[in-house]
Write an enzyme that holds these catalytic residues in place. Sequence first.
Site, PDB file in Angstrom:
ATOM      1  CD  GLU A  44      -3.100  -1.025   2.064  1.00 38.81           C
ATOM      2  OE1 GLU A  44      -4.163  -0.674   1.523  1.00 38.81           O
ATOM      3  OE2 GLU A  44      -2.990  -1.226   3.274  1.00 38.81           O
ATOM      4  CG  HIS A  95      -7.383  -1.642   7.061  1.00 40.94           C
ATOM      5  ND1 HIS A  95      -6.848  -2.867   6.744  1.00 40.94           N
ATOM      6  CD2 HIS A  95      -6.870  -0.754   6.170  1.00 40.94           C
ATOM      7  CE1 HIS A  95      -6.031  -2.739   5.700  1.00 40.94           C
ATOM      8  NE2 HIS A  95      -6.027  -1.470   5.335  1.00 40.94           N
ATOM      9  CE1 TYR A 136     -10.134  20.082  20.511  1.00 40.09           C
ATOM     10  CE2 TYR A 136     -12.409  20.122  21.273  1.00 40.09           C
ATOM     11  CZ  TYR A 136     -11.087  20.513  21.420  1.00 40.09           C
ATOM     12  OH  TYR A 136     -10.720  21.331  22.447  1.00 40.09           O
ATOM     13  CG  HIS A 166      -8.846   0.362   1.866  1.00 40.57           C
ATOM     14  ND1 HIS A 166      -8.007   0.307   0.774  1.00 40.57           N
ATOM     15  CD2 HIS A 166      -8.080  -0.024   2.912  1.00 40.57           C
ATOM     16  CE1 HIS A 166      -6.810  -0.111   1.144  1.00 40.57           C
ATOM     17  NE2 HIS A 166      -6.839  -0.327   2.431  1.00 40.57           N
TER      18      HIS A 166
HETATM   19 ZN   LIG Z   1      -5.255  -0.724   3.619  1.00 36.39          ZN
END
Ligand SMILES: [Zn+2]
Length: 226
Positions: A79, A99, A124, A164
């Site tokens: 990634e 994740h 916030y 994701h």
């Molecule tokens: Zn990922």
Amino acid sequence: MGSPVSTADDLVELGRRLVSLGLSRGTAGNISVRTEDGEVVASPSGTDMGALDPDGLSWLTSTDGGDLEQVTGPKASKEMPIHAAMYRRFGAGVVVHTHSFHAVQSSCLPPWSEHCAIPPYAPYFAMKVGNCPLIPYRHPGDPELGALIDGVDLDFHAVLLAHHGLVLVASTVDEAVTATVELEDACRLAVSLDQVPLARVLDEASVAELAQRSLRPWGQRPIKHL
Ligand SMILES: [Zn+2]
């Protein structure tokens, strides 16, 4: 490598704090730190980010095109293209990709707006995160995710990847932890209030003022490309 030891130590501390806060479980997600000279130290593929070994980290360098190329250490996560995209935009800093449950949950809902995947219910979120566009789904590790982040014509420090999780960039470990907590909590609020008809987001003027005061990007103001 000639890199300051503190960079590896920063990464180890960041991973430990994110896990202790419940923001990463098992081997999910990945983190990296980039130095001013373009070196990047990252959590290796398939590791528990709460138990990183400072002597067993992945070291990468930025190519002329702004991609990340492995130099030494165990194989980095597939990634890394999303980390590379955040560094192309922001230079040095810290990149967090989790994740975390509520970020993933929110990323499965239609985006609240073009510039922000989730509604701003609490101050916030505006003060620590700001704009957070939703990036269309591509499979994890697809280099096109990096190109999709490059293509967002907005100022932002964080994105949600559809189906994701979250990605954000920060200047320091402390800022990265704070922003990740705030984004995850904002996602939790977004999901829990999604079917509450009377739930109200903060009014636009208040959100814009909070974001501006905290130097967070908000709204459709485009990035000034140099
Ligand atoms: Zn990922």
